[in-house]
Motif scaffolding. Structure first.
Motif, PDB file in Angstrom:
ATOM      1  N   LYS A  81       4.385   3.330  11.787  1.00 17.93           N
ATOM      2  CA  LYS A  81       4.366   3.150  10.334  1.00 17.93           C
ATOM      3  C   LYS A  81       4.091   1.699   9.938  1.00 17.93           C
ATOM      4  O   LYS A  81       3.346   1.442   8.996  1.00 17.93           O
ATOM      5  N   GLN A  82       4.653   0.735  10.653  1.00 19.24           N
ATOM      6  CA  GLN A  82       4.445  -0.665  10.281  1.00 19.24           C
ATOM      7  C   GLN A  82       2.973  -1.059  10.383  1.00 19.24           C
ATOM      8  O   GLN A  82       2.504  -1.889   9.613  1.00 19.24           O
TER       9      GLN A  82
ATOM     10  N   LEU B 191       1.414   0.365   7.184  1.00 20.70           N
ATOM     11  CA  LEU B 191       1.825  -0.363   5.987  1.00 20.70           C
ATOM     12  C   LEU B 191       1.257  -1.775   5.935  1.00 20.70           C
ATOM     13  O   LEU B 191       1.296  -2.411   4.876  1.00 20.70           O
TER      14      LEU B 191
ATOM     15  N   HIS C 283      -1.564  -0.417   3.821  1.00 21.48           N
ATOM     16  CA  HIS C 283      -1.150   0.460   2.717  1.00 21.48           C
ATOM     17  C   HIS C 283       0.063  -0.068   1.957  1.00 21.48           C
ATOM     18  O   HIS C 283       0.639   0.669   1.159  1.00 21.48           O
ATOM     19  N   GLN C 284       0.465  -1.288   2.225  1.00 18.97           N
ATOM     20  CA  GLN C 284       1.468  -2.068   1.501  1.00 18.97           C
ATOM     21  C   GLN C 284       2.906  -1.640   1.744  1.00 18.97           C
ATOM     22  O   GLN C 284       3.658  -2.348   2.384  1.00 18.97           O
ATOM     23  N   SER C 285       3.341  -0.531   1.194  1.00 15.59           N
ATOM     24  CA  SER C 285       4.723  -0.095   1.373  1.00 15.59           C
ATOM     25  C   SER C 285       4.782   1.417   1.167  1.00 15.59           C
ATOM     26  O   SER C 285       3.873   2.022   0.607  1.00 15.59           O
ATOM     27  N   TYR C 286       5.874   2.005   1.630  1.00 17.43           N
ATOM     28  CA  TYR C 286       6.052   3.434   1.452  1.00 17.43           C
ATOM     29  C   TYR C 286       6.128   3.782  -0.034  1.00 17.43           C
ATOM     30  O   TYR C 286       5.632   4.809  -0.465  1.00 17.43           O
ATOM     31  N   GLU C 287       6.729   2.893  -0.834  1.00 18.38           N
ATOM     32  CA  GLU C 287       6.825   3.120  -2.276  1.00 18.38           C
ATOM     33  C   GLU C 287       5.439   3.149  -2.922  1.00 18.38           C
ATOM     34  O   GLU C 287       5.180   3.957  -3.817  1.00 18.38           O
TER      35      GLU C 287
ATOM     36  N   HIS D 276       5.507  11.988  -0.075  1.00 19.37           N
ATOM     37  CA  HIS D 276       6.011  10.665   0.295  1.00 19.37           C
ATOM     38  C   HIS D 276       7.305  10.317  -0.435  1.00 19.37           C
ATOM     39  O   HIS D 276       7.788   9.192  -0.354  1.00 19.37           O
TER      40      HIS D 276
ATOM     41  N   GLU E 244      11.713   7.740   4.280  1.00 24.07           N
ATOM     42  CA  GLU E 244      10.473   7.126   4.754  1.00 24.07           C
ATOM     43  C   GLU E 244      10.188   7.537   6.195  1.00 24.07           C
ATOM     44  O   GLU E 244      10.607   6.888   7.139  1.00 24.07           O
TER      45      GLU E 244
END
Length: 108
Positions: free
Chosen positions: A49-50, A53, A56-60, A74, A80
């Motif tokens: 995931k890191q 991201l 894709h910046q952040s999960y939010e 999501h 997450e």
């Protein structure tokens, strides 16, 4: 012989155009190199995931982009999750929620 070659090339082109692209294909089409996801260069290691991201910046932020989907994959009761739970780089992706539920979601 020339006619046969044209037929074969046409069939190959048609299958490429109409094939469902994998996540890796979608990234390559956007000029994202393999090393952006496979940061160590070892393609046998799953992408975490890191790594996702990093672009894709952040999960939010990802959850905000899919806010109009019902349900929002999501923003769920698992929190997450690792992106590779659903998204696969080199094979068809899955909607892991459908292991318990029946949602009509398309996972790219």
């Amino acid at each position: 012989m020339k006619h046969l070659l044209v037929l074969v090339l046409s069939a190959l082109t048609a299958s490429v155009v109409f094939a469902q692209p994998y996540t890796a294909d979608r990234h390559l089409a956007r000029k994202v190199p393999c090393q952006a996801c496979h940061v160590t260069g070892d393609t046998s290691v799953p992408v975490r995931k890191q790594n996702c991201l990093a672009c894709h910046q952040s999960y939010e932020v990802v959850a905000q982009k899919t806010k109009d989907l019902k349900p929002n994959p999501h923003f769920n009761h698992y929190g997450e999750r690792d992106c590779s739970t659903c998204h696969s780089g080199h094979k068809p992706s899955v909607t892991s929620c459908n292991q318990c539920h029946k949602f009509d979601l398309k996972t790219p």
